[in-house]
Design an enzyme around this catalytic site. Sequence first.
Site, short mmCIF file in Angstrom:
data_model
loop_
_atom_site.label_atom_id
_atom_site.label_comp_id
_atom_site.label_asym_id
_atom_site.label_seq_id
_atom_site.Cartn_x
_atom_site.Cartn_y
_atom_site.Cartn_z
N SER A 118 0.82 -1.22 0.00
CA SER A 118 0.00 0.00 0.00
C SER A 118 0.85 1.27 0.00
CB SER A 118 -0.92 0.00 1.21
OG SER A 118 -1.75 -1.14 1.22
N1 SAH Z 1 -1.47 -4.79 3.73
C1 SAH Z 1 -0.63 -5.07 2.59
C2 SAH Z 1 -1.22 -4.62 1.28
C3 SAH Z 1 -2.45 -5.34 0.97
S1 SAH Z 1 -2.89 -5.51 -0.72
C4 SAH Z 1 0.77 -4.51 2.76
O1 SAH Z 1 1.05 -3.87 3.79
O2 SAH Z 1 1.61 -4.75 1.90
C5 SAH Z 1 -4.31 -6.53 -0.43
C6 SAH Z 1 -3.98 -7.96 -0.14
O3 SAH Z 1 -5.21 -8.62 0.14
C7 SAH Z 1 -3.37 -8.71 -1.33
O4 SAH Z 1 -2.17 -9.30 -0.92
C8 SAH Z 1 -4.42 -9.77 -1.66
O5 SAH Z 1 -3.86 -10.99 -2.11
C9 SAH Z 1 -5.13 -9.94 -0.34
N2 SAH Z 1 -6.50 -10.48 -0.41
C10 SAH Z 1 -7.47 -10.21 -1.31
N3 SAH Z 1 -8.59 -10.91 -1.02
C11 SAH Z 1 -8.31 -11.63 0.11
C12 SAH Z 1 -9.05 -12.55 0.92
N4 SAH Z 1 -10.31 -12.88 0.65
N5 SAH Z 1 -8.43 -13.10 1.98
C13 SAH Z 1 -7.15 -12.78 2.29
N6 SAH Z 1 -6.40 -11.94 1.57
C14 SAH Z 1 -6.98 -11.35 0.49
#
Ligand code: SAH
Length: 216
Positions: free
Chosen positions: A69
């Site tokens: 992010s």
């Molecule tokens: N918090 C992260 C950025 C998140 S990006 C950081 O600090 O880098 C969003 C993430 O959510 C992605 O890695 C994606 O694979 C995950 N994601 C999407 N849908 C999801 C679900 N249903 N369960 C768990 N993870 C999920």
Amino acid sequence: MNFLKKNTGQYQLKLDTLIDNMKNTGFLTDSRVEHAIRQNPRHYFLPESSKNRAYENSPIPVMKNQTISQPSVVSRMTEWLDLKEGQKVLEIGSGSGWQCAILAKMVGKGKIFTIERHDSLANFAKKNLENLGIKNAKIIHGDGRLGLPEESPFDRIMITAACKEIPKTLMNQLAMDGLLIAPVGEDIQSLILIRKTPKGFVEIKNQKGYVFVPLL
Ligand code: SAH
């Protein structure tokens, strides 16, 4: 730890500039959050090939089409969540593990549980947290929409992927007086902060204009 200091030194100027920029634009106002960001240098959470971009204020691809992010958004979400020492927190979407590391610092002796749907990303995040010696965070490979009933209730819940609406299952796993933050919407999301009260859920903040990868 010497290794960490040395490596932060190499990026110190860029980190300071990013911090100043986030302060000047109002995304960073809490010195505890600043400390947590400084203690978890973002280049630790990027693949070798993009470490040099770590202090850009933008999301950066990591793997599996997912991104780490944007720093100003991580700062704002962390501030809004109003974390206290000792709290138990659930994060949905571990990605690189960076947000998780910042949450882990904010709660001190508390604990973070973070769920990631991609196995390779869960492993990447795990390794990144290990490299910084973070021990109060547990990464779980699975579907975050289900939460983690066996560890509930949580004092705080942070969803870091865009959802059409906040999953009820997660709202149910929030402790009384607890806070939950999530980007809600389709193409462009609103950052929404809600509190669980004895009379039901109350919206505390709602701000338009954020873009996250989708919760799947
Ligand atoms: N918090 C992260 C950025 C998140 S990006 C950081 O600090 O880098 C969003 C993430 O959510 C992605 O890695 C994606 O694979 C995950 N994601 C999407 N849908 C999801 C679900 N249903 N369960 C768990 N993870 C999920």
